[in-house]
Design an enzyme around this catalytic site. Structure first.
Site, PDB file in Angstrom:
ATOM      1  N   CYS A   9       7.365  -2.026  16.744  1.00 14.76           N
ATOM      2  CA  CYS A   9       7.289  -2.372  15.320  1.00 14.76           C
ATOM      3  C   CYS A   9       8.581  -1.898  14.657  1.00 14.76           C
ATOM      4  O   CYS A   9       9.590  -1.705  15.348  1.00 14.76           O
ATOM      5  CB  CYS A   9       6.033  -1.803  14.674  1.00 14.76           C
ATOM      6  N   ASN A  12       7.913   2.560  14.233  1.00 12.03           N
ATOM      7  CA  ASN A  12       7.251   3.219  15.382  1.00 12.03           C
ATOM      8  C   ASN A  12       6.412   4.414  14.926  1.00 12.03           C
ATOM      9  O   ASN A  12       6.267   5.402  15.661  1.00 12.03           O
ATOM     10  CB  ASN A  12       8.276   3.639  16.458  1.00 12.03           C
ATOM     11  N   CYS A  14       3.456   3.500  12.690  1.00 11.62           N
ATOM     12  CA  CYS A  14       2.158   2.940  12.270  1.00 11.62           C
ATOM     13  C   CYS A  14       1.602   1.953  13.300  1.00 11.62           C
ATOM     14  O   CYS A  14       0.702   2.290  14.074  1.00 11.62           O
ATOM     15  CB  CYS A  14       2.256   2.256  10.906  1.00 11.62           C
ATOM     16  N   ARG A  15       2.130   0.729  13.299  1.00 11.92           N
ATOM     17  CA  ARG A  15       1.494  -0.334  14.093  1.00 11.92           C
ATOM     18  C   ARG A  15       1.672  -0.188  15.599  1.00 11.92           C
ATOM     19  O   ARG A  15       0.704  -0.312  16.345  1.00 11.92           O
ATOM     20  CB  ARG A  15       2.028  -1.702  13.630  1.00 11.92           C
ATOM     21  N   SER A  16       2.902   0.047  16.059  1.00 14.25           N
ATOM     22  CA  SER A  16       3.086   0.079  17.522  1.00 14.25           C
ATOM     23  C   SER A  16       2.460   1.309  18.180  1.00 14.25           C
ATOM     24  O   SER A  16       1.869   1.170  19.257  1.00 14.25           O
ATOM     25  CB  SER A  16       4.545  -0.117  17.928  1.00 14.25           C
ATOM     26  N   ASP A 120       2.102  -4.739   7.790  1.00 12.62           N
ATOM     27  CA  ASP A 120       2.508  -3.346   7.930  1.00 12.62           C
ATOM     28  C   ASP A 120       1.696  -2.457   6.987  1.00 12.62           C
ATOM     29  O   ASP A 120       1.874  -2.509   5.766  1.00 12.62           O
ATOM     30  CB  ASP A 120       4.003  -3.234   7.611  1.00 12.62           C
TER      31      ASP A 120
HETATM   32  P1  4NP Z   1       5.596   0.547  11.261  1.00 12.73           P
HETATM   33  O1  4NP Z   1       5.567   0.846   9.680  1.00 12.73           O
HETATM   34  O2  4NP Z   1       6.746  -0.405  11.499  1.00 12.73           O
HETATM   35  O3  4NP Z   1       4.273  -0.086  11.529  1.00 12.73           O
HETATM   36  O4  4NP Z   1       5.777   1.887  11.933  1.00 12.73           O
HETATM   37  C1  4NP Z   1       6.650   1.377   8.977  1.00 12.73           C
HETATM   38  C2  4NP Z   1       6.764   2.735   8.854  1.00 12.73           C
HETATM   39  C3  4NP Z   1       7.793   3.272   8.111  1.00 12.73           C
HETATM   40  C4  4NP Z   1       8.695   2.441   7.487  1.00 12.73           C
HETATM   41  C5  4NP Z   1       8.585   1.069   7.613  1.00 12.73           C
HETATM   42  C6  4NP Z   1       7.561   0.544   8.361  1.00 12.73           C
HETATM   43  N1  4NP Z   1       9.737   2.995   6.682  1.00 12.73           N
HETATM   44  O5  4NP Z   1      10.368   2.242   5.936  1.00 12.73           O
HETATM   45  O6  4NP Z   1       9.982   4.208   6.752  1.00 12.73           O
END
Ligand code: 4NP
Length: 149
Positions: A9, A12, A14-16, A120
């Site tokens: 994702c 790294n 939340c989703r992955s 997300d």
């Molecule tokens: P992920 O979500 O891609 O599912 O891990 C996110 C977590 C943090 C951020 C963006 C997306 N961020 O902008 O810090």
């Protein structure tokens, strides 16, 4: 047969890691990892609210740590699975010449949901909805891998 599967994702956190945690709990005989196309959270554990939502389903993400997706991952894994189209673009940008490792969307394995990406939850705050979709897709992924044995 053991497959090597990488979930990817953006952050790294939340989703992955959630997809990795759900998948490894259901199919521990495969080799799994997760990574982010960004380097924003390198070394961080999964985001607290994501860990909490997963723990409510008996899925422990606490040992996972964020790392950045790298070109070498194309050789290290048999299948690379992104959460949205931006992730796929970030992955493909690093594909070495001549490499043919399949890259797909997690939602490809959950056609019944009608979803074309995993929204997300870092932005939507819908950690429960993200986990519901991830669990449905992981079930489809498992069926896909069983069919390939
Ligand atoms: P992920 O979500 O891609 O599912 O891990 C996110 C977590 C943090 C951020 C963006 C997306 N961020 O902008 O810090």
């Amino acid at each position: 047969m053991t497959h090597r599967i990488l979930f990817v994702c953006l952050g790294n956190i939340c989703r992955s890691p959630a997809a990795e945690g759900v998948f490894r709990a259901r199919a521990p005989h495969h080799r799994t990892d997760s990574a982010g196309t960004s380097g924003w959270h390198i070394g961080d554990p999964p985001y607290g609210p994501m860990q909490k939502a997963a723990r409510a389903r008996n899925i422990d993400l606490s040992d996972l740590r964020a790392r950045q997706f790298m070109a070498e991952d194309f050789q290290r894994f048999d299948l690379i699975i992104g959460m949205d189209a931006d992730n796929i673009a970030g992955i493909e940008a690093l594909r070495p010449e001549g490499n043919h490792t399949p890259v797909c969307l997690l939602t490809d394995f959950a056609p019944d949901t009608g979803a074309d990406h995993v929204p997300d939850p870092y932005y939507t705050r819908d950690f429960v909805g993200a986990l519901d979709l991830i669990e449905a897709a992981v079930e489809g992924l498992e069926a896909h891998l069983r069919g390939r044995q």
